[in-house]
Scaffold this motif. Sequence first.
Motif, mmCIF file in Angstrom:
data_model
loop_
_atom_site.group_PDB
_atom_site.id
_atom_site.type_symbol
_atom_site.label_atom_id
_atom_site.label_comp_id
_atom_site.label_asym_id
_atom_site.label_seq_id
_atom_site.Cartn_x
_atom_site.Cartn_y
_atom_site.Cartn_z
ATOM 1 N N LYS A 1 0.894 -0.953 -0.038
ATOM 2 C CA LYS A 1 0.096 -0.248 -0.121
ATOM 3 C C LYS A 1 0.976 1.253 -0.136
ATOM 4 O O LYS A 1 0.714 2.052 -0.639
ATOM 5 C CB LYS A 1 -0.955 0.021 1.290
ATOM 6 N N ALA A 2 1.746 1.225 0.787
ATOM 7 C CA ALA A 2 2.752 2.547 0.892
ATOM 8 C C ALA A 2 3.639 2.544 -0.402
ATOM 9 O O ALA A 2 3.892 3.694 -0.628
ATOM 10 C CB ALA A 2 3.658 2.183 2.169
ATOM 11 N N SER A 3 3.572 1.562 -1.058
ATOM 12 C CA SER A 3 4.773 1.580 -2.354
ATOM 13 C C SER A 3 3.900 2.081 -3.580
ATOM 14 O O SER A 3 4.299 2.257 -4.600
ATOM 15 C CB SER A 3 5.428 0.374 -2.429
ATOM 16 N N GLY A 4 2.374 2.191 -3.228
ATOM 17 C CA GLY A 4 1.524 2.258 -4.403
ATOM 18 C C GLY A 4 1.516 1.123 -5.390
ATOM 19 O O GLY A 4 1.021 1.279 -6.587
ATOM 20 N N ILE A 5 1.192 0.203 -5.014
ATOM 21 C CA ILE A 5 1.342 -1.191 -5.826
ATOM 22 C C ILE A 5 0.483 -2.098 -5.152
ATOM 23 O O ILE A 5 0.084 -1.895 -3.868
ATOM 24 C CB ILE A 5 2.632 -1.848 -5.920
ATOM 25 N N GLY A 6 -0.154 -3.186 -5.918
ATOM 26 C CA GLY A 6 -0.970 -4.154 -5.153
ATOM 27 C C GLY A 6 0.048 -5.253 -4.697
ATOM 28 O O GLY A 6 1.279 -5.262 -4.801
ATOM 29 N N VAL A 7 -0.547 -6.066 -3.843
ATOM 30 C CA VAL A 7 0.087 -6.998 -3.171
ATOM 31 C C VAL A 7 0.645 -8.210 -4.329
ATOM 32 O O VAL A 7 1.809 -8.678 -4.022
ATOM 33 C CB VAL A 7 -0.982 -7.877 -2.142
ATOM 34 N N GLY A 8 -0.004 -8.383 -5.170
ATOM 35 C CA GLY A 8 0.312 -9.263 -6.320
ATOM 36 C C GLY A 8 1.636 -8.966 -6.986
ATOM 37 O O GLY A 8 2.553 -9.583 -7.136
ATOM 38 N N THR A 9 1.764 -7.427 -7.085
ATOM 39 C CA THR A 9 3.018 -6.843 -7.767
ATOM 40 C C THR A 9 4.064 -6.999 -6.829
ATOM 41 O O THR A 9 5.347 -7.324 -7.395
ATOM 42 C CB THR A 9 2.601 -5.543 -7.993
ATOM 43 N N PHE A 10 3.873 -6.904 -5.386
ATOM 44 C CA PHE A 10 5.056 -7.212 -4.623
ATOM 45 C C PHE A 10 5.749 -8.584 -4.593
ATOM 46 O O PHE A 10 6.902 -8.646 -4.966
ATOM 47 C CB PHE A 10 4.354 -7.168 -3.177
ATOM 48 N N TYR A 11 4.909 -9.560 -4.979
ATOM 49 C CA TYR A 11 5.571 -10.908 -5.262
ATOM 50 C C TYR A 11 6.097 -10.926 -6.662
ATOM 51 O O TYR A 11 6.831 -12.008 -6.649
ATOM 52 C CB TYR A 11 4.363 -12.073 -4.969
ATOM 53 N N ASN A 12 6.079 -10.207 -7.495
ATOM 54 C CA ASN A 12 7.003 -10.150 -8.374
ATOM 55 C C ASN A 12 8.488 -9.676 -7.984
ATOM 56 O O ASN A 12 9.362 -10.125 -8.799
ATOM 57 C CB ASN A 12 6.690 -8.894 -9.602
ATOM 58 N N TYR A 13 8.573 -9.139 -6.838
ATOM 59 C CA TYR A 13 9.982 -8.599 -6.581
ATOM 60 C C TYR A 13 10.723 -9.301 -5.456
ATOM 61 O O TYR A 13 11.843 -9.612 -5.556
ATOM 62 C CB TYR A 13 9.953 -7.337 -6.345
ATOM 63 N N PHE A 14 9.667 -9.830 -4.615
ATOM 64 C CA PHE A 14 10.034 -10.474 -3.278
ATOM 65 C C PHE A 14 9.323 -11.889 -2.971
ATOM 66 O O PHE A 14 8.013 -11.531 -3.246
ATOM 67 C CB PHE A 14 10.068 -9.617 -2.157
ATOM 68 N N SER A 15 9.616 -12.918 -2.763
ATOM 69 C CA SER A 15 8.865 -14.047 -2.712
ATOM 70 C C SER A 15 8.326 -14.085 -1.199
ATOM 71 O O SER A 15 7.173 -14.711 -1.061
ATOM 72 C CB SER A 15 9.571 -15.490 -2.985
#
Lengths: 178, 178
Positions: free
Chosen positions: A35-49
């Motif tokens: 949320k703080a990064s302005g992305i969705g949770v799904g996008t988070f997992y593109n970068y960190f597992s």
Amino acid sequence: MPRILENPKDKILQEGKKILIEKNYAALSIRDVAKASGIGVGTFYNYFSNKDELIESIFIADWVKISDKLDVIACSEEFSLRHKLEYFYKGINEFLKNYMSIFYELTMVKGREKKEDCHMEHIYAATKNILEFHVNKGDLSIKIDIDKYNKLMCQNIIMICREEYISFDELMDIFEIT
Amino acid sequence: MPRILENPKDKILQEGKKILIEKNYAALSIRDVAKASGIGVGTFYNYFSNKDELIESIFIADWVKISDKLDVIACSEEFSLRHKLEYFYKGINEFLKNYMSIFYELTMVKGREKKEDCHMEHIYAATKNILEFHVNKGDLSIKIDIDKYNKLMCQNIIMICREEYISFDELMDIFEIT
């Protein structure tokens, strides 16, 4: 229309660091970081597992900054050896100020991991450069193998950052570093 | 007729230590310690309220021996400062050889406890005596507060015992201890 971030990974690291330092390991949630990064949770997992991979990356990014800064000044004629080592001391101090409580928390949660020496190579390489420069310049005379001296010096600096019973200048006086 | 032990507590400590070093923390049972000590399990509990109290007592008994030995030689004219500190180094080395794996095991089992500094006072008092003796004798010149110097010296000696990348003599050469 959602914003397109230039470098989402850097943004996640940056916001993750803020949340980690403000709160703690247990309270950091991937949802909040996303949320703080302005992305969705799904996008988070593109970068960190997972959360642990994010946190390790936050640590490493800040740790590497310490040696990067040392590399810049290693061969400067402007600064004394003591001054250069003080940069190292201040970098470690800042790092521990931010993360020491998290390290304790992680040890409590996960037990002691056998990774103590990891990521020290960059630091040792940077400080060795500095020592070698000043040995060649004639500012420093080392009686033992430079790698051993270097490791001992780094460990002493890290130790006084952690324990604070002795000042940086006092340590330098004992080691006769000018 | 059961034997009557002169000092059951010492016997329990002695047998407990053997079992602890031969096996490990998890494998030590009060039943085995009692059996090896020639006492019943009930008698064990007259001296120690549980396994952890026994183990802590084993550590402390051996730890205190280190400073006791140092106290004996602290003001000896026979030994050099380096020689006296080498006694300390060898004492710590022996202690860690026996218990290091147990410490790791305990950290894994129980997490990190905030007791790191405990029982260091005896050691610091003993090494400070030694340093003061050699300062007064003129063998050693200390530029900073002796308590700080003393703690730093002790921590360096303990560090090289744990990490072994640098020898005792190399450390002494860096600190210019003769």
